[in-house]
Write a protein that holds these residues in place. Structure first.
Motif, PDB file in Angstrom:
ATOM      1  N   GLU A   1       0.835  -1.189   0.000  1.00  8.66           N
ATOM      2  CA  GLU A   1       0.000   0.000   0.000  1.00  8.66           C
ATOM      3  C   GLU A   1       0.877   1.249   0.000  1.00  8.66           C
ATOM      4  O   GLU A   1       2.023   1.224   0.434  1.00  8.66           O
ATOM      5  CB  GLU A   1      -0.917   0.026   1.227  1.00  8.66           C
ATOM      6  N   LYS A   2       0.306   2.356  -0.472  1.00 10.32           N
ATOM      7  CA  LYS A   2       1.027   3.616  -0.445  1.00 10.32           C
ATOM      8  C   LYS A   2       0.762   4.299   0.899  1.00 10.32           C
ATOM      9  O   LYS A   2      -0.379   4.420   1.328  1.00 10.32           O
ATOM     10  CB  LYS A   2       0.567   4.515  -1.588  1.00 10.32           C
ATOM     11  N   VAL A   3       1.825   4.723   1.532  1.00 11.05           N
ATOM     12  CA  VAL A   3       1.711   5.397   2.822  1.00 11.05           C
ATOM     13  C   VAL A   3       2.297   6.794   2.691  1.00 11.05           C
ATOM     14  O   VAL A   3       3.303   7.008   2.013  1.00 11.05           O
ATOM     15  CB  VAL A   3       2.444   4.607   3.932  1.00 11.05           C
ATOM     16  N   LEU A   4       1.642   7.764   3.320  1.00 15.31           N
ATOM     17  CA  LEU A   4       2.141   9.125   3.314  1.00 15.31           C
ATOM     18  C   LEU A   4       3.214   9.278   4.374  1.00 15.31           C
ATOM     19  O   LEU A   4       2.932   9.168   5.573  1.00 15.31           O
ATOM     20  CB  LEU A   4       1.006  10.131   3.576  1.00 15.31           C
ATOM     21  N   VAL A   5       4.434   9.505   3.955  1.00 17.25           N
ATOM     22  CA  VAL A   5       5.533   9.780   4.867  1.00 17.25           C
ATOM     23  C   VAL A   5       5.519  11.287   5.128  1.00 17.25           C
ATOM     24  O   VAL A   5       5.875  12.076   4.259  1.00 17.25           O
ATOM     25  CB  VAL A   5       6.883   9.341   4.267  1.00 17.25           C
ATOM     26  N   ALA A   6       5.067  11.694   6.320  1.00 14.82           N
ATOM     27  CA  ALA A   6       4.970  13.107   6.683  1.00 14.82           C
ATOM     28  C   ALA A   6       5.776  13.334   7.958  1.00 14.82           C
ATOM     29  O   ALA A   6       5.408  12.857   9.029  1.00 14.82           O
ATOM     30  CB  ALA A   6       3.508  13.511   6.895  1.00 14.82           C
ATOM     31  N   LEU A   7       6.894  14.059   7.841  1.00 17.18           N
ATOM     32  CA  LEU A   7       7.824  14.252   8.954  1.00 17.18           C
ATOM     33  C   LEU A   7       8.034  15.737   9.211  1.00 17.18           C
ATOM     34  O   LEU A   7       8.063  16.542   8.280  1.00 17.18           O
ATOM     35  CB  LEU A   7       9.168  13.591   8.635  1.00 17.18           C
ATOM     36  N   THR A   8       8.179  16.094  10.495  1.00 17.96           N
ATOM     37  CA  THR A   8       8.399  17.489  10.866  1.00 17.96           C
ATOM     38  C   THR A   8       9.524  17.576  11.889  1.00 17.96           C
ATOM     39  O   THR A   8       9.757  16.649  12.673  1.00 17.96           O
ATOM     40  CB  THR A   8       7.123  18.116  11.467  1.00 17.96           C
ATOM     41  N   LEU A   9      10.205  18.714  11.890  1.00 16.66           N
ATOM     42  CA  LEU A   9      11.276  18.980  12.846  1.00 16.66           C
ATOM     43  C   LEU A   9      10.697  19.752  14.025  1.00 16.66           C
ATOM     44  O   LEU A   9      10.182  20.858  13.865  1.00 16.66           O
ATOM     45  CB  LEU A   9      12.387  19.799  12.178  1.00 16.66           C
ATOM     46  N   ASP A  10      10.773  19.163  15.206  1.00 11.88           N
ATOM     47  CA  ASP A  10      10.204  19.780  16.408  1.00 11.88           C
ATOM     48  C   ASP A  10      11.278  19.826  17.495  1.00 11.88           C
ATOM     49  O   ASP A  10      11.721  18.791  17.993  1.00 11.88           O
ATOM     50  CB  ASP A  10       8.983  18.980  16.881  1.00 11.88           C
ATOM     51  N   LYS A  11      11.689  21.036  17.841  1.00  9.70           N
ATOM     52  CA  LYS A  11      12.706  21.249  18.879  1.00  9.70           C
ATOM     53  C   LYS A  11      13.979  20.450  18.596  1.00  9.70           C
ATOM     54  O   LYS A  11      14.561  19.826  19.482  1.00  9.70           O
ATOM     55  CB  LYS A  11      12.143  20.881  20.264  1.00  9.70           C
ATOM     56  N   GLY A  12      14.378  20.475  17.328  1.00  5.38           N
ATOM     57  CA  GLY A  12      15.623  19.829  16.941  1.00  5.38           C
ATOM     58  C   GLY A  12      15.526  18.342  16.708  1.00  5.38           C
ATOM     59  O   GLY A  12      16.521  17.707  16.353  1.00  5.38           O
ATOM     60  N   GLN A  13      14.324  17.751  16.897  1.00  2.00           N
ATOM     61  CA  GLN A  13      14.152  16.313  16.722  1.00  2.00           C
ATOM     62  C   GLN A  13      13.134  16.039  15.621  1.00  2.00           C
ATOM     63  O   GLN A  13      12.087  16.684  15.556  1.00  2.00           O
ATOM     64  CB  GLN A  13      13.682  15.661  18.036  1.00  2.00           C
ATOM     65  N   TRP A  14      13.468  15.070  14.767  1.00  2.00           N
ATOM     66  CA  TRP A  14      12.546  14.689  13.709  1.00  2.00           C
ATOM     67  C   TRP A  14      11.481  13.758  14.259  1.00  2.00           C
ATOM     68  O   TRP A  14      11.779  12.802  14.966  1.00  2.00           O
ATOM     69  CB  TRP A  14      13.297  14.004  12.564  1.00  2.00           C
TER      70      TRP A  14
END
Length: 444
Positions: A148-161
Motif C-alpha cells: 500500500e502507499k503510505v504518506l511519509v509526513a515528517l516534521t522537525l520539532d525542537k531539533g528532533q525529527w
C-alpha cells in the motif's frame, strides 16, 4: 486749429478697422511687424558685442552602490520535486536547496525505516525550507511492505525529527486536463504529465467499449479527476470523475456516480453502465467496510492510499473467483497475510488478502472458472478483523474494484434524475477545456 478734428481722425480709423470684417485679421498680422520694430529699437548699438561661447564638458564619476542587506526572514515554504531515475533522498534534498548538514542529519536520525525512505521514480516529494536552506518538513507517498502507499509526513520539532501519529489535513481538488494523441496513448499521457494511476483508470473505464491502445494521431482525451493535496502540494490522485474520448470522429463519455460512501460506477451520457463488470461478487453476505482511496489506517496510525475494497464478512465465508482466470500465486504475502492472485487477461489481475485458508489443492498455474471457491474469509496478516481485501490491477496499476470489476447496477428513477443534474455539472467542467490548446506529446 481745431485739435478735436485731429483726434477724430485716428478714432475713425480705429473704429473702421475694428468693425471691418478683415480688421481683426489685419491687426493680428501686424503684430510681428511691431515686434520687429521693437526689437530693432532695443538692439544695442555696439556691433562688436557678442554672446560668449558655451563650453560643454563631460564628467564621468563612478559612484559606490549602497550595500544591499535583505531583511531577515523567518518564512518557511514548501517546494515540490519529481523523483528522477537514480535519485536518492540526499540528492533530491540537495537539489531543493537543503543544506548538506541538515540533509545528512535527517538521514542519520530520521524516525522512519530506510526502506520507507527509498524513493519511487515518478513520485512527488515536498520539503519545507526557508531562504537559508534549513529543513523543517518532508512528505511523500511511498510503498510499504504491504504494497500500500503510505504518506511519509515528517516534521522537525525542537531539533528532533518526528512522524505525526495524528491524521494529516489534506484537500481534494478537481483537476482538468486535455491531451491530444501523438504517437501511442501511453506515451502521449506520460509526456503530458498524466499520472499513471489516471491512465490505468481510464484504460479500465472504457475497456468494454474501446481499446485505448487504438487511439491514433488526431484523437483526444479530456479528463476531470481528483488530486489530493497536502500542504498545497499534490501527493496522490483519486478517481476519474468525468472522461471524454474522441476517436475517429466519435465521442465517448463516462461519468462517475457514487452509489454510497464506499462504492460507485461509471455511466455514459444516457445513464447506462459503461462497464459490465464481472459476473459475480467474490463474497456473499458482506458489507463494504472500506473503499478504494485515501484513508487513515487504524493500526499504523498513518494516512494511506487504500488500493482495494474491504468486504466485512463472517470468518470462513467462501471466497470465489469473480471471473475466469489463472492462479498467479497462492501463499503468504506480508501484511496481506494469506493471499491469492489471479490473472484474468493480458491487462487485468485480481488479489484476495487476509484469507483464513485456501481451497483444497489451489496452486499457482491452476485454471479457475467464475464461481470456483479459492479460499475463505479470515483475518491473517495486518488486519483488525475478519474481512476480504480485494484488489484489481490493470497493467500492474491498482484501480477501483467497484468501477472495474464488480457487477454494474442500473440507476433507479431517482438516481437517474440526480445523475442528469450531476452530468450537467461535469459536462460544464469538460466544456471549460474547449478552446484550450491540447497538451501534445510528440514522438522523438
Amino acid at each position: 486749429m481745431d485739435y478735436r478734428k485731429l483726434l477724430r481722425f485716428p478714432q475713425k480709423c480705429a473704429h473702421s478697422l475694428i468693425n471691418h470684417p478683415l480688421g481683426l485679421f489685419l491687426l493680428a498680422g501686424s503684430l510681428p511687424f511691431f515686434g520687429t520694430v521693437t526689437a530693432f529699437a532695443v538692439m544695442p548699438g555696439d556691433k562688436a558685442a557678442s554672446v560668449p561661447d558655451v563650453v560643454v564638458q563631460t564628467v564621468t564619476q563612478r559612484l559606490a552602490l549602497p550595500e544591499f542587506r535583505p531583511a531577515a526572514s523567518n518564512a518557511r515554504y514548501w517546494r515540490a520535486e519529481i523523483i528522477q531515475r537514480g535519485d536518492t533522498l540526499f540528492r533530491v534534498l540537495n537539489r531543493l536547496g537543503v543544506r548538506d548538514s541538515d540533509a545528512r542529519r535527517f538521514l542519520a536520525s530520521g524516525p522512519v525505516s530506510k526502506d520507507l525512505l527509498r524513493l519511487k521514480t515518478g513520485a512527488s516529494i515536498s520539503v519545507q525550507t526557508n531562504d537559508d536552506g534549513d529543513l523543517f518538513g518532508l512528505s511523500f507517498l511511498n510503498d510499504d511492505e504491504n504494497g500500500e502507499k503510505v504518506l511519509v509526513a515528517l516534521t522537525l520539532d525542537k531539533g528532533q525529527w518526528q512522524a505525526s501519529a495524528d491524521p494529516v489535513e489534506t484537500d481534494t481538488i478537481d483537476t482538468l486536463r486535455t491531451v491530444g494523441i501523438r504517437g501511442s496513448m501511453s506515451s502521449s499521457f506520460a509526456r503530458a504529465g498524466i499520472p499513471r494511476e489516471v491512465t490505468a483508470q481510464l484504460d479500465d473505464v472504457f475497456a468494454d467499449r474501446l481499446d485505448l491502445d487504438k487511439l491514433v494521431n488526431g484523437d483526444s482525451v479530456r479528463l476531470v479527476y481528483e488530486t489530493l493535496l497536502y500542504n498545497g502540494s499534490p501527493i496522490a490522485t483519486g478517481r476519474i470523475l468525468a472522461a471524454e474520448v474522441t476517436h475517429d470522429g466519435h465521442i465517448r463519455q463516462a461519468f462517475y456516480v457514487a452509489h454510497d460512501s464506499e462504492s460507485g460506477a461509471y455511466y455514459d451520457e444516457q445513464g447506462q453502465p459503461v462497464r459490465k463488470g464481472f459476473s459475480r461478487q467474490p463474497v456473499s453476505n458482506y458489507r463494504i467496510s472500506s473503499g478504494f482511496g485515501t484513508r487513515y489506517h487504524p493500526i499504523l496510525r498513518s494516512l494511506r492510499m487504500h488500493e482495494g475494497v474491504d468486504y466485512a464478512a463472517a470468518a470462513g465465508t467462501p471466497i470465489v473467483a469473480p471471473a475466469d482466470g489463472v492462479v498467479k500465486s497462492a501463499g503468504w504475502q506480508g501484511g496481506y497475510g494469506k493471499a491469492v492472485e489471479i490473472r484474468h487477461s493480458g491487462k487485468l489481475a485480481t488479489l484476495y488478502g487476509h484469507m483464513q485458508g485456501f481451497a483444497a489443492g489451489l496452486k499457482a498455474g491452476q485454471v479457475v472458472k467464475a464461481g470456483d471457491v479459492i479460499g475463505y474469509v479470515g483475518s491473517t496478516g495486518r488486519s483488525t478483523g475478519a474481512h476480504l481485501h480485494f484488489e484489481v490491477k490493470v497493467n500492474g496499476q491498482p484501480v477501483d474494484p467497484a468501477t472495474a470489476a464488480l457487477p454494474a447496477q442500473g440507476l433507479t428513477t431517482a438516481q437517474l434524475t440526480q445523475f442528469r443534474k450531476d452530468r450537467q455539472i461535469m459536462s460544464s467542467k469538460l466544456a471549460l477545456l474547449d478552446g484550450v490548446p491540447l497538451v501534445l506529446a510528440q514522438k522523438d
